[in-house]
Write a protein that holds these residues in place. Structure first.
Motif, PDB file in Angstrom:
ATOM      1  N   TYR A 101       0.921  -1.362  -0.144  1.00  0.00           N
ATOM      2  CA  TYR A 101       0.089   0.022   0.141  1.00  0.00           C
ATOM      3  C   TYR A 101       0.907   1.258   0.280  1.00  0.00           C
ATOM      4  CZ  TYR A 101       0.646   1.090   5.222  1.00  0.00           C
ATOM      5  OH  TYR A 101       1.149   1.171   6.261  1.00  0.00           O
ATOM      6  N   GLU A 102       0.162   2.222  -0.450  1.00  0.00           N
ATOM      7  CA  GLU A 102       0.922   3.652  -0.421  1.00  0.00           C
ATOM      8  C   GLU A 102      -0.005   4.554   0.011  1.00  0.00           C
ATOM      9  OE1 GLU A 102       3.976   6.499  -3.073  1.00  0.00           O
ATOM     10  OE2 GLU A 102       3.062   4.629  -4.011  1.00  0.00           O
ATOM     11  N   ILE A 103       0.161   5.609   0.860  1.00  0.00           N
ATOM     12  CA  ILE A 103      -0.602   6.833   1.105  1.00  0.00           C
ATOM     13  C   ILE A 103       0.148   7.902   0.254  1.00  0.00           C
ATOM     14  CG2 ILE A 103      -1.307   8.462   2.856  1.00  0.00           C
ATOM     15  CD1 ILE A 103      -1.454   5.943   4.843  1.00  0.00           C
ATOM     16  N   ASN A 104      -0.537   8.232  -0.812  1.00  0.00           N
ATOM     17  CA  ASN A 104       0.260   9.071  -1.602  1.00  0.00           C
ATOM     18  C   ASN A 104      -0.487  10.353  -2.178  1.00  0.00           C
ATOM     19  OD1 ASN A 104      -1.709   8.517  -4.288  1.00  0.00           O
ATOM     20  ND2 ASN A 104      -1.424   6.652  -3.086  1.00  0.00           N
ATOM     21  N   ARG A 105       0.391  11.337  -2.583  1.00  0.00           N
ATOM     22  CA  ARG A 105      -0.204  12.428  -3.082  1.00  0.00           C
ATOM     23  C   ARG A 105      -0.144  12.339  -4.721  1.00  0.00           C
ATOM     24  NH1 ARG A 105      -2.348  16.021   0.292  1.00  0.00           N
ATOM     25  NH2 ARG A 105      -1.698  18.078  -0.704  1.00  0.00           N
ATOM     26  N   ASN A 106      -1.494  12.654  -5.313  1.00  0.00           N
ATOM     27  CA  ASN A 106      -1.636  12.608  -6.518  1.00  0.00           C
ATOM     28  C   ASN A 106      -2.101  13.853  -7.102  1.00  0.00           C
ATOM     29  OD1 ASN A 106      -1.448   9.765  -6.795  1.00  0.00           O
ATOM     30  ND2 ASN A 106      -3.597   9.495  -6.231  1.00  0.00           N
ATOM     31  N   PHE A 107      -1.972  14.157  -8.590  1.00  0.00           N
ATOM     32  CA  PHE A 107      -1.987  15.416  -8.916  1.00  0.00           C
ATOM     33  C   PHE A 107      -2.825  15.343 -10.284  1.00  0.00           C
ATOM     34  CE2 PHE A 107       1.981  15.099  -6.829  1.00  0.00           C
ATOM     35  CZ  PHE A 107       1.972  16.013  -6.092  1.00  0.00           C
ATOM     36  N   ARG A 108      -4.004  15.828 -10.374  1.00  0.00           N
ATOM     37  CA  ARG A 108      -4.943  15.674 -11.680  1.00  0.00           C
ATOM     38  C   ARG A 108      -5.267  17.479 -12.155  1.00  0.00           C
ATOM     39  NH1 ARG A 108      -8.444  10.283 -10.100  1.00  0.00           N
ATOM     40  NH2 ARG A 108      -6.428   9.159  -9.607  1.00  0.00           N
ATOM     41  N   ASN A 109      -5.158  17.382 -13.179  1.00  0.00           N
ATOM     42  CA  ASN A 109      -5.309  19.003 -13.908  1.00  0.00           C
ATOM     43  C   ASN A 109      -6.792  19.041 -14.203  1.00  0.00           C
ATOM     44  OD1 ASN A 109      -4.604  21.242 -14.730  1.00  0.00           O
ATOM     45  ND2 ASN A 109      -3.099  20.817 -16.452  1.00  0.00           N
ATOM     46  N   GLU A 110      -7.492  19.238 -13.073  1.00  0.00           N
ATOM     47  CA  GLU A 110      -8.991  19.212 -13.319  1.00  0.00           C
ATOM     48  C   GLU A 110      -9.436  20.417 -12.523  1.00  0.00           C
ATOM     49  OE1 GLU A 110      -9.665  16.102  -9.537  1.00  0.00           O
ATOM     50  OE2 GLU A 110     -10.069  15.470 -11.724  1.00  0.00           O
ATOM     51  N   GLY A 111     -10.817  20.818 -12.551  1.00  0.00           N
ATOM     52  CA  GLY A 111     -11.275  22.118 -11.850  1.00  0.00           C
ATOM     53  C   GLY A 111     -11.475  21.792 -10.398  1.00  0.00           C
ATOM     54  N   LEU A 112     -11.754  22.999  -9.794  1.00  0.00           N
ATOM     55  CA  LEU A 112     -11.974  23.052  -8.490  1.00  0.00           C
ATOM     56  C   LEU A 112     -13.453  22.996  -8.019  1.00  0.00           C
ATOM     57  CD1 LEU A 112      -9.333  25.957  -7.496  1.00  0.00           C
ATOM     58  CD2 LEU A 112      -8.931  23.520  -7.304  1.00  0.00           C
ATOM     59  N   SER A 113     -13.623  22.210  -6.895  1.00  0.00           N
ATOM     60  CA  SER A 113     -15.129  22.087  -6.390  1.00  0.00           C
ATOM     61  C   SER A 113     -15.041  21.862  -4.948  1.00  0.00           C
ATOM     62  CB  SER A 113     -15.858  21.207  -7.122  1.00  0.00           C
ATOM     63  OG  SER A 113     -15.597  19.834  -6.852  1.00  0.00           O
ATOM     64  N   THR A 114     -16.076  21.696  -4.191  1.00  0.00           N
ATOM     65  CA  THR A 114     -16.177  21.372  -2.765  1.00  0.00           C
ATOM     66  C   THR A 114     -15.804  19.869  -2.682  1.00  0.00           C
ATOM     67  OG1 THR A 114     -18.566  20.555  -3.082  1.00  0.00           O
ATOM     68  CG2 THR A 114     -18.154  22.786  -2.561  1.00  0.00           C
ATOM     69  N   GLN A 115     -15.693  19.123  -3.954  1.00  0.00           N
ATOM     70  CA  GLN A 115     -15.091  17.759  -3.935  1.00  0.00           C
ATOM     71  C   GLN A 115     -13.710  17.535  -4.360  1.00  0.00           C
ATOM     72  OE1 GLN A 115     -17.738  14.495  -4.649  1.00  0.00           O
ATOM     73  NE2 GLN A 115     -19.491  16.075  -4.960  1.00  0.00           N
ATOM     74  N   HIS A 116     -13.427  18.592  -5.132  1.00  0.00           N
ATOM     75  CA  HIS A 116     -12.211  18.249  -5.886  1.00  0.00           C
ATOM     76  C   HIS A 116     -10.984  19.282  -5.770  1.00  0.00           C
ATOM     77  CE1 HIS A 116     -15.612  16.302  -8.391  1.00  0.00           C
ATOM     78  NE2 HIS A 116     -14.365  15.581  -8.681  1.00  0.00           N
ATOM     79  N   ASN A 117      -9.740  18.861  -5.621  1.00  0.00           N
ATOM     80  CA  ASN A 117      -8.717  19.676  -5.098  1.00  0.00           C
ATOM     81  C   ASN A 117      -7.562  19.046  -6.554  1.00  0.00           C
ATOM     82  OD1 ASN A 117      -7.332  22.226  -3.849  1.00  0.00           O
ATOM     83  ND2 ASN A 117      -5.916  20.370  -3.468  1.00  0.00           N
TER      84      ASN A 117
END
Length: 510
Positions: A261-277
């Motif tokens: 397992y890995e507890i990881n930081r991911n990066f997705r070039n998408e919009g911002l919302s109350t559910q998305h960063n």
């Protein structure tokens, strides 16, 4: 504007004339401190505290004044000045450290020049004091200070204690101030840490190995998402910030590390919302010799265990609605969820492309001309059913068309052995039986490349090395990705993902 000697915590926090005046006054005080103390003396670094407010309250909170007098206990405490009340020759102050607050009782007769200096200190300053514990006439545990020092001069006033940072955007931009004045905010991030610790302990107890995989990748894989691009100067190579660690973790399964397992930081070039960063945290795990049903069982068990560890109960409230996690988590197929939330839909036509296009047109759901029935099913599901999945629910049997890394179901190859886990109308986790047929995986990658060539920026790349890894043989494996931020939202009753990320992405200030 609050008077500096009353029980407030400063100005309202707006960048206006009043605040600029207060800042100027504090800068003048700092300048005087520099003149009096010499170079470096205005910010001393030789005070060491030996007690914390919360620990003192826990150890002595029930002790009587008589007991404290009979058992003298000397302490050195330090923290941020949150309250001051000057009353002639005696004053009260409260300081806050990471564990809570403790009151100081200050007397001119005892402190001398330090007492006179204190009169000019401001709420927000960081101070240290030493003395004996005692109880005031009102019964409050306090320190009768015989030593008092200013350690750090605060140049900006804190927000009013009754209102905090009223502007939500300011709270996110100036998290450091939010944490100073809001115990609620501090508790959110303490809870976040406890959630991550619980998941680690849970997996470690099951024999999983925590690993680290590359955050910069030559080929972004493991999810359908638009990546961020960067450039490696030494290699003269365009690289991508990872959108998921999946393909690297499954390489480790091939290598014989059966539980990773890995507890990881991911990066997705998408919009911002109350559910998305665009930058977010996931737990991703892979368990050899298992399938998606085993993973669903694990998620249900872990969710209940987490609730019990955090709250001591399986009942909690999120945004005013009660949730009982003791109840079995329902498991429904994608197609059944669509049927349940679309009165009048024809269950026998859910795989008919013409019918699905017509239905999407009626509902104003956009789609691409190359989308097949599986993709249109998911569009219908996301637009009409997802937000209604309030109680913990597993939705499974996702179309293979939108599951390029999932194993197809043996009895129904239209769908994959894949599920998503929902709470409060949002996806918390995604899991499936992993596709371990290298030839099928290669064909799926080629289909993704075809979509990319037609303009789908979220489609996957072809990863030849991952296919080669599968050609060595990967045992039957179940995989899972858990959105830590959304999980924290649920367990801290937070309405927005920005409430649970210390420094969320925002547009630069003007």
């Amino acid at each position: 504007m609050k008077n500096k000697d009353d029980n407030g915590t400063g100005s309202g926090g707006d960048e206006g004339g009043d605040e600029n005046k207060l800042i100027a006054e504090r800068r003048a005080k700092l300048a005087e401190l520099r003149r009096a103390a010499g170079p470096g003396g205005a910010f001393p670094n030789d005070f060491r505290r030996d007690a914390l407010a919360g620990e003192l309250q826990a150890a002595y909170g029930e002790r009587s004044g008589e007991w404290l007098e009979a058992n003298p206990t000397r302490v050195q405490v330090g923290g941020r000045l949150m309250f001051k009340r000057v009353m002639g020759k005696a004053s009260f102050a409260k300081i806050a450290d990471r564990t809570g607050q403790i009151q100081l009782y200050l007397q001119q007769e005892t402190l001398g020049p330090a007492y006179e200096a204190f009169r000019g200190w401001d709420v927000g300053d960081i101070i240290g004091g030493a003395g004996l514990l005692f109880r005031t006439r009102t019964g409050e545990l306090s320190v009768r200070a015989d030593q008092l020092r200013l350690l750090v001069k605060s140049l900006r006033p804190l927000p009013d204690k009754w209102h905090g940072l009223a502007d939500t955007e300011t709270r996110y931009r100036r998290r450091y101030v939010d944490l100073i004045v809001s115990e609620t905010s501090r508790e959110v991030f303490r809870t976040r840490s406890r959630i991550v610790r619980y998941l680690r302990d849970f997996l470690d107890a099951l024999g999983f190995l925590e690993v680290e995989t590359p955050m910069m990748q030559p080929i972004p894989g493991g999810a359908t998402a638009r990546p961020f691009r960067t450039h490696h100067n030494a290699l003269d190579l365009d690289m991508y910030l990872r959108i998921a660690p999946e393909l690297y973790l499954k390489r480790l399964i091939v290598g014989g590390l059966d539980r990773v397992y890995e507890i990881n930081r991911n990066f997705r070039n998408e919009g911002l919302s109350t559910q998305h960063n665009p930058e977010f945290t996931m737990l991703e795990l892979y368990l050899a010799w298992s399938d998606y049903r085993d993973i669903m069982d694990w998620v249900e068990k872990a969710t209940r265990g987490l609730a019990d560890t955090l709250n001591g109960t399986l009942e909690l409230t999120y945004q005013g609605r009660r949730y009982d996690l003791a109840q079995p988590f329902p498991r429904v197929t994608v197609e059944q969820a669509i049927i349940d939330n679309n009165p009048g839909i024809d269950p026998l036509s859910l795989r008919d492309l013409t019918y699905l296009r017509k239905r999407c047109d009626q509902l104003g759901i956009a789609y691409h001309p190359d989308d097949g029935p599986g993709k249109l099913q998911i569009e219908l599901f996301e637009k009409t059913a997802e937000a209604k999945l309030l109680d913990p629910t597993f939705v499974y049997a996702y179309p293979v068309e939108v599951s390029p890394l999932s194993r197809p179901n043996d009895a129904d190859p239209f769908v994959a052995d894949r599920f998503e886990f929902f709470i409060a109308g949002r996806e918390i986790a995604n899991g499936f039986s992993e596709l371990n047929d290298p030839e099928d995986q290669a064909a799926r990658f080629r289909a993704q490349v075809a979509r990319k060539e037609k303009g789908d920026e979220e489609a996957m790349f072809y990863d030849a090395d991952y296919v080669r890894a599968l050609e060595y043989g990967m045992p039957p494996t179940g995989g899972l990705g858990v959105g830590i931020d959304r999980l924290v939202m649920f367990f801290t009753d937070s309405p927005s993902i920005r409430d649970v990320i210390l420094f969320p992405h925002m547009r630069p200030e003007a």
